[in-house]
Design a protein around this motif. Structure first.
Motif, PDB file in Angstrom:
ATOM      1  N   UNK A 158      -5.418  14.963  -1.703  1.00 44.82           N
ATOM      2  CA  UNK A 158      -3.995  15.311  -1.753  1.00 44.82           C
ATOM      3  C   UNK A 158      -3.190  14.521  -0.724  1.00 44.82           C
ATOM      4  N   UNK A 159      -3.553  13.242  -0.552  1.00 38.63           N
ATOM      5  CA  UNK A 159      -2.839  12.339   0.344  1.00 38.63           C
ATOM      6  C   UNK A 159      -2.021  11.374  -0.507  1.00 38.63           C
ATOM      7  N   UNK A 160      -0.822  11.072  -0.076  1.00 42.41           N
ATOM      8  CA  UNK A 160       0.079  10.189  -0.824  1.00 42.41           C
ATOM      9  C   UNK A 160      -0.515   8.803  -1.012  1.00 42.41           C
ATOM     10  N   UNK A 161      -0.503   8.320  -2.251  1.00 37.35           N
ATOM     11  CA  UNK A 161      -0.962   6.956  -2.537  1.00 37.35           C
ATOM     12  C   UNK A 161      -0.048   5.941  -1.851  1.00 37.35           C
ATOM     13  N   UNK A 162       1.212   6.317  -1.670  1.00 37.72           N
ATOM     14  CA  UNK A 162       2.157   5.433  -1.001  1.00 37.72           C
ATOM     15  C   UNK A 162       1.734   5.181   0.441  1.00 37.72           C
ATOM     16  N   UNK A 163       1.228   6.224   1.110  1.00 41.86           N
ATOM     17  CA  UNK A 163       0.776   6.064   2.493  1.00 41.86           C
ATOM     18  C   UNK A 163      -0.374   5.076   2.580  1.00 41.86           C
ATOM     19  N   UNK A 164      -1.259   5.127   1.582  1.00 40.27           N
ATOM     20  CA  UNK A 164      -2.391   4.206   1.537  1.00 40.27           C
ATOM     21  C   UNK A 164      -1.908   2.766   1.389  1.00 40.27           C
ATOM     22  N   UNK A 165      -0.945   2.567   0.498  1.00 39.27           N
ATOM     23  CA  UNK A 165      -0.426   1.222   0.278  1.00 39.27           C
ATOM     24  C   UNK A 165       0.316   0.711   1.515  1.00 39.27           C
ATOM     25  N   UNK A 166       1.105   1.581   2.151  1.00 36.62           N
ATOM     26  CA  UNK A 166       1.832   1.178   3.363  1.00 36.62           C
ATOM     27  C   UNK A 166       0.857   0.773   4.460  1.00 36.62           C
ATOM     28  N   UNK A 167      -0.236   1.521   4.592  1.00 38.02           N
ATOM     29  CA  UNK A 167      -1.258   1.194   5.585  1.00 38.02           C
ATOM     30  C   UNK A 167      -1.768  -0.225   5.377  1.00 38.02           C
ATOM     31  N   UNK A 168      -2.095  -0.570   4.131  1.00 33.16           N
ATOM     32  CA  UNK A 168      -2.610  -1.909   3.844  1.00 33.16           C
ATOM     33  C   UNK A 168      -1.539  -2.977   4.074  1.00 33.16           C
ATOM     34  N   UNK A 169      -0.320  -2.703   3.633  1.00 32.52           N
ATOM     35  CA  UNK A 169       0.766  -3.671   3.810  1.00 32.52           C
ATOM     36  C   UNK A 169       1.031  -3.950   5.287  1.00 32.52           C
ATOM     37  N   UNK A 170       1.020  -2.898   6.087  1.00 34.24           N
ATOM     38  CA  UNK A 170       1.302  -3.074   7.517  1.00 34.24           C
ATOM     39  C   UNK A 170       0.165  -3.828   8.209  1.00 34.24           C
ATOM     40  N   UNK A 171      -1.062  -3.525   7.833  1.00 32.34           N
ATOM     41  CA  UNK A 171      -2.203  -4.221   8.435  1.00 32.34           C
ATOM     42  C   UNK A 171      -2.205  -5.702   8.058  1.00 32.34           C
ATOM     43  N   UNK A 172      -1.736  -5.984   6.843  1.00 31.83           N
ATOM     44  CA  UNK A 172      -1.675  -7.375   6.380  1.00 31.83           C
ATOM     45  C   UNK A 172      -0.383  -8.067   6.807  1.00 31.83           C
ATOM     46  N   UNK A 173       0.540  -7.280   7.357  1.00 31.01           N
ATOM     47  CA  UNK A 173       1.845  -7.812   7.761  1.00 31.01           C
ATOM     48  C   UNK A 173       2.508  -8.550   6.606  1.00 31.01           C
TER      49      UNK A 173
END
Length: 287
Positions: free
Chosen positions: A19-34
């Motif tokens: 029950x964790x937002x898929x958006x949070x997962x994508x943001x995590x990857x985007x931020x790590x990849x800058x």
């Protein structure tokens, strides 16, 4: 090697199961990849850098344990500025950006002729409000207070990171201002305003500092504290600006009228139509 598409799709499935937002997962990857969504999409089938994958999987594990994304990344973007956050401070909310915008607008309206404007952010936490205000209005002589030494350390780091000249004072509510004989044109505060018995998300109550969240039995404890001492620090012509709980309008208006019986007050709604800001205009007339 694992592609970005495969890594992200698998992570989204795990997030959905918890029950964790898929958006949070994508943001995590985007931020790590800058990077941004378009760039990520163009590289969907490319293999993931091993270091990025290791950081992403570690971050995902923390997400699945209900840790806020901002604490995992170590920062939150606020009013165009990157604000360092950790469990010693509350995560700045996007709604609070509207408080900043309205303080700037009211300052322009009432104090445009002043070359020097004395302003304080009471209970500054991460320093997000103080940093944004100071960066947006160079005329502000900004002071920020907090009772938490740990929070002030984060605020100090944010002042350095964003090159914001702010005086930081440790102490309980307005007391540091009183002790230093500081008089204000503008007093700003986003105090803890959640009633102690109100239910909240587990990710908030188990991670963010309770001292920055809860405002007593009715959520109004810290407003009372500020109202009681405000006349010791505000100038003859000044205004006070607060973020408030969406359901606290009537109670706070009644409380404010007791301490500022001759002053005009106004409750502003946020972009979602909720009552979220209280402004008190001390000896300032609406033209």
């Amino acid at each position: 090697m694992t592609s970005y598409r495969r890594l992200l799709n698998q992570a989204r499935k795990e997030a959905e199961a918890h029950d964790i937002s898929a958006e949070a997962v994508q943001i995590l990857l985007l931020e790590l990849c800058n990077t941004n969504c378009t760039s990520l999409y163009l590289n969907y089938e490319n293999p993931v850098d091993p270091e990025i994958r290791e950081q992403f999987e570690a971050g995902l594990k923390r997400l699945l344990n209900d840790e806020p994304l901002q604490y995992i990344l170590g920062y939150q973007n606020f009013y165009g500025y990157q604000i360092i956050v950790n469990p010693d401070v509350l995560i700045p909310r996007y709604e609070t950006e509207e408080l900043v915008a309205n303080v700037l607008a009211e300052s322009d309206y009432y104090f445009s002729e002043l070359d020097h404007i004395d302003i304080a952010d009471v209970g500054t936490g991460s320093g997000a409000i103080a940093v944004a205000l100071k960066k947006e209005e160079p005329k502000f002589h900004m002071t920020a207070t907090d009772i938490s030494a740990a929070a002030l350390k984060v605020a100090r780091d944010n002042c350095i990171k964003n090159a914001a000249d702010i005086t930081l004072l440790e102490g309980d509510m307005l007391q540091p201002l009183i002790d230093n004989n500081i008089r204000l044109d503008i007093l700003v505060s986003n105090p803890p305003y959640i009633p102690v018995h109100q239910e909240m998300q587990k990710s908030v109550t188990e991670n963010e500092p309770h001292v920055a969240l809860f405002g007593g039995e009715d959520g109004l404890y810290f407003y009372r504290r500020i109202f009681e001492d405000a006349h010791k620090v505000i100038k003859e012509h000044s205004f006070l600006a607060f973020e408030i709980g969406y359901d606290e309008k009537q109670a706070l208006q009644k409380l404010a009228a007791r301490y500022f019986p001759n002053d005009r007050q106004e409750v502003l709604r946020d972009i979602n139509g909720k009552d979220r800001m209280l402004f008190i205009y001390h000896n300032l007339k609406e033209e």
